[in-house]
Design an enzyme around this catalytic site. Structure first.
Site, short mmCIF file in Angstrom:
data_model
loop_
_atom_site.label_atom_id
_atom_site.label_comp_id
_atom_site.label_asym_id
_atom_site.label_seq_id
_atom_site.Cartn_x
_atom_site.Cartn_y
_atom_site.Cartn_z
N CYS A 80 0.82 -1.17 0.23
CA CYS A 80 -0.02 0.06 -0.13
C CYS A 80 0.81 1.29 -0.01
CB CYS A 80 -0.98 0.03 1.13
SG CYS A 80 -2.50 1.00 0.76
N HIS A 168 -3.44 -5.23 1.49
CA HIS A 168 -2.67 -5.43 2.89
C HIS A 168 -2.53 -6.84 3.37
CE1 HIS A 168 -1.86 -1.07 4.52
NE2 HIS A 168 -3.15 -1.13 3.64
N GLU A 170 -0.82 -8.15 5.44
CA GLU A 170 -0.48 -8.41 6.61
C GLU A 170 -1.66 -8.53 7.60
OE1 GLU A 170 -0.09 -5.85 4.95
OE2 GLU A 170 -0.56 -4.13 6.26
N1 GLN Z 1 -3.80 6.44 1.21
C1 GLN Z 1 -2.36 6.05 1.71
C2 GLN Z 1 -1.35 7.08 1.10
O1 GLN Z 1 -1.47 7.46 0.20
C3 GLN Z 1 -2.01 4.83 1.74
C4 GLN Z 1 -3.05 3.96 2.54
C5 GLN Z 1 -2.45 2.69 3.18
O2 GLN Z 1 -1.15 2.30 3.15
N2 GLN Z 1 -3.14 1.82 3.77
O3 GLN Z 1 -0.18 6.80 1.66
#
Ligand code: GLN
Length: 185
Positions: A80, A168, A170
């Protein structure tokens, strides 16, 4: 036993440590630049807020050393926000490490659909996908392979020693992504 450095500046790093320990890997937290000098067989960049993490990485002088390790072939898993930090181009943000030739769009799923669960085929295995204000992979460069798609868009990609997911892994019980990462070591 392998030692995995988990970037622990911000975000969901503990969950990665739990999964990695569960799979028999030894982990340590990277909280300051000197932690990057410890012997390390792999690196995890967790989810969180990429703008905050990116700023800390730069302010603490960690961008150069991290980039050097990744470009030197160290296996890395970015999830992410971690994917955003690895990306060469970031729409709606700034590129930080830029070691992976992909373009990602931050917060691509909008407000209402910001967080959702789905299932997807990851290299032939059906796995759960947890998205939290996830980035979308808008385009991939040469040498990048797509490991998983959702709604016709890549949500897990690989470029040599680098694996990145928009979701994610994890936060679920499925260990497929982390097992693939550890298999790289
Ligand atoms: N929206 C977050 C970002 O732009 C990422 C979200 C996440 O890691 N769950 O960094």
């Amino acid at each position: 036993m392998s030692a995995i450095g988990v970037l622990a500046l911000q975000g969901a790093f503990r969950e990665h440590e739990d999964v990695l320990s569960d799979l028999g890997a030894e982990c340590f937290e990277i909280r300051k630049r000197a932690d990057l000098d410890r012997p390390m067989d792999g690196l995890v960049i967790p989810g969180g807020e990429s703008t905050v993490m990116g700023k800390l990485i730069r302010d603490m002088g960690m961008a150069g050393p991290l980039r050097a390790k990744i470009e030197g072939g160290m296996p890395v898993l970015g999830t992410c926000a971690g994917m955003i930090l690895l990306a060469e181009d970031v729409v709606g943000g700034t590129s930080c490490l830029g070691t992976m030739p992909v373009t990602v769009r931050r917060n691509a799923y909008g407000r209402q659909l910001g967080s959702f669960s789905a299932r997807g085929n990851f290299c032939g295995r059906e796995i759960p996908l947890e998205f939290i204000r996830a980035p979308a992979v808008a385009s991939v460069g040469e040498g990048v392979s797509v490991l998983c798609e959702h709604d016709g868009l890549p949500v897990a990609v690989r470029y040599g020693n680098q694996i990145a997911t928009a979701f994610h892994p994890e936060l679920t019980d499925d260990r497929t992504v982390h097992s693939m990462f550890l298999g790289e070591l």
